[in-house]
Scaffold this active site. Structure first.
Site, PDB file in Angstrom:
ATOM      1  N   HIS A   1       2.903  14.479  -0.241  1.00  0.00           N
ATOM      2  CA  HIS A   1       3.127  14.360   1.201  1.00  0.00           C
ATOM      3  C   HIS A   1       4.565  14.732   1.553  1.00  0.00           C
ATOM      4  O   HIS A   1       4.818  15.485   2.496  1.00  0.00           O
ATOM      5  CB  HIS A   1       2.874  12.922   1.653  1.00  0.00           C
ATOM      6  CG  HIS A   1       1.449  12.502   1.632  1.00  0.00           C
ATOM      7  ND1 HIS A   1       0.449  13.209   2.244  1.00  0.00           N
ATOM      8  CD2 HIS A   1       0.857  11.410   1.090  1.00  0.00           C
ATOM      9  CE1 HIS A   1      -0.709  12.579   2.086  1.00  0.00           C
ATOM     10  NE2 HIS A   1      -0.490  11.487   1.381  1.00  0.00           N
TER      11      HIS A   1
ATOM     12  N   TYR B   1      -9.695  11.487   3.016  1.00  0.00           N
ATOM     13  CA  TYR B   1      -9.674  11.252   1.572  1.00  0.00           C
ATOM     14  C   TYR B   1     -10.890  11.883   0.897  1.00  0.00           C
ATOM     15  O   TYR B   1     -10.796  12.368  -0.233  1.00  0.00           O
ATOM     16  CB  TYR B   1      -9.599   9.759   1.277  1.00  0.00           C
ATOM     17  CG  TYR B   1      -8.372   9.114   1.885  1.00  0.00           C
ATOM     18  CD1 TYR B   1      -7.107   9.335   1.354  1.00  0.00           C
ATOM     19  CD2 TYR B   1      -8.471   8.315   3.018  1.00  0.00           C
ATOM     20  CE1 TYR B   1      -5.974   8.765   1.916  1.00  0.00           C
ATOM     21  CE2 TYR B   1      -7.353   7.735   3.588  1.00  0.00           C
ATOM     22  CZ  TYR B   1      -6.110   7.970   3.039  1.00  0.00           C
ATOM     23  OH  TYR B   1      -4.994   7.411   3.611  1.00  0.00           O
TER      24      TYR B   1
ATOM     25  N   GLU C   1      -3.598  14.969   2.107  1.00  0.00           N
ATOM     26  CA  GLU C   1      -3.961  14.076   1.008  1.00  0.00           C
ATOM     27  C   GLU C   1      -4.208  14.835  -0.292  1.00  0.00           C
ATOM     28  O   GLU C   1      -4.040  14.295  -1.387  1.00  0.00           O
ATOM     29  CB  GLU C   1      -5.222  13.278   1.383  1.00  0.00           C
ATOM     30  CG  GLU C   1      -5.090  12.406   2.609  1.00  0.00           C
ATOM     31  CD  GLU C   1      -3.995  11.363   2.482  1.00  0.00           C
ATOM     32  OE1 GLU C   1      -3.707  10.927   1.343  1.00  0.00           O
ATOM     33  OE2 GLU C   1      -3.407  10.990   3.511  1.00  0.00           O
TER      34      GLU C   1
ATOM     35  N   HIS D   1       0.846  -1.191   0.000  1.00  0.00           N
ATOM     36  CA  HIS D   1       0.000   0.000   0.000  1.00  0.00           C
ATOM     37  C   HIS D   1       0.885   1.246   0.000  1.00  0.00           C
ATOM     38  O   HIS D   1       1.739   1.426   0.862  1.00  0.00           O
ATOM     39  CB  HIS D   1      -0.922   0.006   1.215  1.00  0.00           C
ATOM     40  CG  HIS D   1      -1.911   1.126   1.194  1.00  0.00           C
ATOM     41  ND1 HIS D   1      -3.131   1.027   0.560  1.00  0.00           N
ATOM     42  CD2 HIS D   1      -1.842   2.383   1.689  1.00  0.00           C
ATOM     43  CE1 HIS D   1      -3.773   2.174   0.688  1.00  0.00           C
ATOM     44  NE2 HIS D   1      -3.018   3.005   1.360  1.00  0.00           N
ATOM     45  N   ALA D   2       0.685   2.116  -0.995  1.00  0.00           N
ATOM     46  CA  ALA D   2       1.560   3.275  -1.170  1.00  0.00           C
ATOM     47  C   ALA D   2       1.473   4.215   0.026  1.00  0.00           C
ATOM     48  O   ALA D   2       0.395   4.507   0.533  1.00  0.00           O
ATOM     49  CB  ALA D   2       1.180   4.023  -2.449  1.00  0.00           C
TER      50      ALA D   2
ATOM     51  N   HIS E   1       0.925  11.861  -5.904  1.00  0.00           N
ATOM     52  CA  HIS E   1       0.204  11.974  -4.631  1.00  0.00           C
ATOM     53  C   HIS E   1       1.142  11.792  -3.447  1.00  0.00           C
ATOM     54  O   HIS E   1       1.150  12.600  -2.507  1.00  0.00           O
ATOM     55  CB  HIS E   1      -0.911  10.928  -4.583  1.00  0.00           C
ATOM     56  CG  HIS E   1      -1.615  10.854  -3.267  1.00  0.00           C
ATOM     57  ND1 HIS E   1      -2.729  11.602  -2.976  1.00  0.00           N
ATOM     58  CD2 HIS E   1      -1.358  10.133  -2.141  1.00  0.00           C
ATOM     59  CE1 HIS E   1      -3.132  11.343  -1.743  1.00  0.00           C
ATOM     60  NE2 HIS E   1      -2.308  10.453  -1.211  1.00  0.00           N
ATOM     61  N   GLU E   2       1.944  10.732  -3.474  1.00  0.00           N
ATOM     62  CA  GLU E   2       2.834  10.459  -2.349  1.00  0.00           C
ATOM     63  C   GLU E   2       3.924  11.522  -2.227  1.00  0.00           C
ATOM     64  O   GLU E   2       4.285  11.943  -1.114  1.00  0.00           O
ATOM     65  CB  GLU E   2       3.457   9.070  -2.484  1.00  0.00           C
ATOM     66  CG  GLU E   2       2.450   7.918  -2.501  1.00  0.00           C
ATOM     67  CD  GLU E   2       1.523   7.901  -1.297  1.00  0.00           C
ATOM     68  OE1 GLU E   2       1.883   8.452  -0.235  1.00  0.00           O
ATOM     69  OE2 GLU E   2       0.415   7.343  -1.416  1.00  0.00           O
TER      70      GLU E   2
ATOM     71  N   HIS F   1      -7.065   0.511   5.324  1.00  0.00           N
ATOM     72  CA  HIS F   1      -7.192   1.580   6.315  1.00  0.00           C
ATOM     73  C   HIS F   1      -7.924   1.141   7.580  1.00  0.00           C
ATOM     74  O   HIS F   1      -7.848   1.834   8.602  1.00  0.00           O
ATOM     75  CB  HIS F   1      -7.892   2.777   5.679  1.00  0.00           C
ATOM     76  CG  HIS F   1      -7.138   3.310   4.492  1.00  0.00           C
ATOM     77  ND1 HIS F   1      -7.130   2.657   3.277  1.00  0.00           N
ATOM     78  CD2 HIS F   1      -6.339   4.400   4.346  1.00  0.00           C
ATOM     79  CE1 HIS F   1      -6.381   3.331   2.428  1.00  0.00           C
ATOM     80  NE2 HIS F   1      -5.891   4.373   3.038  1.00  0.00           N
TER      81      HIS F   1
END
Length: 619
Positions: free
Chosen positions: A392, A526, A416, A358-359, A388-389, A516
């Site tokens: 962060h 999210y 997010e 899971h990323a 997306h990552e 999650h």
């Protein structure tokens, strides 16, 4: 998903703190003595308490980060033991600190001190009561469930004919296969990982609720909903309000997708009315539907590009995909990622061990030890996930000069939304600039692009809302353990209009098949991010001087937009989130209008397509 931003506050940063931190002035004596001690406390005492706490937490939190990284990238008995041990220690200290912070509740303090004390009290996701036995049990449960999820596989056959699939492999098959029986088998097969988690999760909720009560909350539901600079009920009401604004667009999309699936599969597999079987939507959890674009588009509808094919044609490696994402951020004025990022991140799935694929994005030390953990596939979907990552990581890095308790997003939705905002700029204009496309297609293909986007962005919204609605009901006792699965599917049917492809019972625990839930990651963030990213995108496009349709705008290499974004991100959590929202967008509230405006051309098209269809799916 952001993971372990060292300071995702107390829940993350408290790994190895010893019990010598800022000994409280209130001891276990009579109520009268406690009140006398309270009366002696001053604003200076509160400031000293916070200063000492943050200094120690910033140092000791690194142990928790490394233990969790180890447990996610080398899943075995020993790594789970180490993670559980460090989680036990930081959870115990987190509860102790939160209780100590409450002794200053009666004082009149400056806004900065009051804000940080509140954050200290609200930091944990699953707080334990101040009982070492329960703290240890809670840590062991959390580590065990994540290990079960990460090591989960589905196996067919026996002996020499046995073939096992990881979740990543099953995800690829779900995305690409059109064999309904295989899809159903994989859907059911993956969910075999979850039933053993049910008793663990039930116990975890019991302990977490007891911990929340010790911190002054009715239950975990109230605690989770109280972290958004507004009342718990007001936050839930705002979530519903935003959903009601976008629901007509979702219903129109659902109606069109259901009709197209019926055309392809026929009535026995995909009914023309009612709910859509969950295994047919190209995703293990039916949360995003972009993988079935080819099934639901019109024959004459073409998207302006196939991002996966562009990646393959360019022969991009997994690290080159990450380099591409980094280049977008540096074009906006962000500093390049440190060399250690490239040395220490997990980009692909190792062949010699189990890992959590899971990323996630990590900051190990609250400064520059940034990493991502992914099992990257050479697909357009994963290139977007990379952006997306990295959102962060660049957010984590730009606020790293803030005090410890402010090293976080303005709210968890902001964290997010950042990378997804950048991903909205992955348009033909951008792809041409970086050499992946030779020519920008004209607007005749925009509807195909918007449909692709909606199959992910709009299809996700009800799922993003219902996951935590289920948990809130579990936490507050509205849903008992004997009703977990029934309640899960009641929400999925009501909000998403989908249904399980086979009968489900309380012997199943389908929530546990979504990372999650065993990973204890709140999910409302999210949903918020899906709304916020369009607000951010609109504001940044305006700053960049873009005057065309929002779906054609890219802020790549725009200094003005970059400066505006960096200014907001550098605030971290130092101000209430409406302040950060206002700094970037000029608005102080969440506003779904931007997402509605973005997809307006598609809404017109869907309404035309659905004229003679019976839309909706009942209760």
């Amino acid at each position: 998903m952001k993971k372990l931003a060292l300071v995702s506050l107390v829940a993350v940063a408290l790994a190895a703190c010893d019990n010598k931190l800022a000994e409280p002035k209130i001891t276990n004596v009579s109520d009268a003595a406690v009140e006398t001690n309270k009366s002696l406390l001053t604003a200076e005492d509160a400031a000293t308490f916070l200063s000492e706490a943050q200094a120690r937490l910033e140092t000791m939190g690194q142990e928790a980060s490394h233990a969790s990284w180890l447990a996610s990238t080398y899943i075995n008995t020993d790594s789970q033991y180490i993670e559980a041990l460090t989680n036990e220690r930081y959870t115990g200290m987190a509860v102790k600190l939160a209780s100590e912070a409450a002794q200053f509740d009666h004082l009149t303090l400056n806004p900065e001190t009051r804000r940080q004390l509140t954050m200290l009290k609200q930091g944990l996701v699953f707080p334990s009561p101040q009982d070492p036995t329960l703290t240890a049990e809670l840590a062991q449960i959390g580590s065990k469930m994540q290990g079960m999820y990460g090591a989960g596989k589905y196996c067919q056959g026996e002996g020499e004919t046995e073939k096992c699939y990881t979740l990543t492999q099953m995800g690829q098959l779900m995305a690409n296969s059109r064999d309904p029986e295989l899809l159903k088998e994989l859907w059911v097969g993956w969910r075999q990982v979850a039933p053993p988690m049910k008793s663990l999760y039930t116990r975890q909720v019991e302990i977490g609720n007891a911990g929340a009560k010790e911190l002054g909350y009715n239950n975990l539901s109230t605690m989770w909903r109280s972290k958004y600079d507004m009342g718990a009920d007001a936050f839930a009401a705002d979530m519903d309000n935003q959903w009601n604004k976008v629901k007509p667009l979702y219903k129109a999309l659902h109606c069109h997708v259901r009709a197209k699936l019926n055309e392809y599969y026929g009535d026995e597999v995909a009914p023309a009315q009612g709910k859509i079987p969950a295994h047919l939507l190209g995703n293990m959890w039916a949360q995003e539907w972009g993988n079935i674009y080819e099934l639901v588009k019109d024959d004459d509808m073409e998207a302006p590009y196939d991002l996966t094919q562009l990646i393959l044609d360019a022969d991009m490696s997994e690290q080159e995909m990450v380099k591409t994402g980094e280049k977008f951020f540096t074009s906006l004025g962000f500093k390049p990622l440190p060399e250690t990022f490239w040395q220490r991140s997990q980009f692909t799935q190792p062949r010699d061990r189990d890992v959590v694929c899971h990323a996630s994005a990590w900051n190990m030390d609250g400064k520059d030890d940034l990493r991502i953990k992914m099992c990257i596939q050479k697909t357009g979907e994963d290139l977007i996930t990379v952006h997306h990552e990295l959102g962060h990581n660049f957010y984590q890095r730009i606020y790293n000069e803030q005090p410890l308790l402010y090293k976080n997003g303005a709210n968890d939705g902001f964290h997010e939304a950042v990378g997804d905002t950048i991903a909205l700029s992955i348009t033909p204009k951008y792809l041409k600039e970086i050499g992946l496309m030779k020519k920008i297609p004209d607007e005749s293909k925009d509807l195909g692009y918007l449909l692709q986007q909606a199959l992910d962005k709009i299809a996700f919204l009800p799922f993003g809302l219902m996951v935590d609605k289920w948990r809130w009901q579990v936490f507050n006792g509205e849903v008992a353990p004997g009703e977990y699965n029934q309640a899960w599917w009641k929400l999925r049917e009501a909000y998403q209009g989908i249904e399980a492809p086979v009968a489900r019972s309380e012997a199943d625990f389908d929530p546990g098949a979504k990372y999650h839930i065993p990973g204890n990651t709140p999910y409302a963030r999210y949903f918020l991010a899906r709304i916020q990213q369009f607000q951010f995108h609109r504001a940044l496009c305006e700053a960049a001087g873009e005057t065309g349709p929002l779906h054609r705008c890219s802020i790549y290499n725009n200094a003005v937009a970059g400066k505006k974004l960096r200014t907001m991100l550098a605030m971290g959590a130092s101000k209430p989130w409406p302040n950060a929202m206002e700094a970037l967008t000029g608005q102080r509230e969440l506003d779904a209008k931007a997402i509605i405006d973005y997809f307006q051309p598609l809404m017109v098209y869907l309404q035309q397509q659905n004229k003679n269809r019976q839309c909706g799916w009942g209760a």
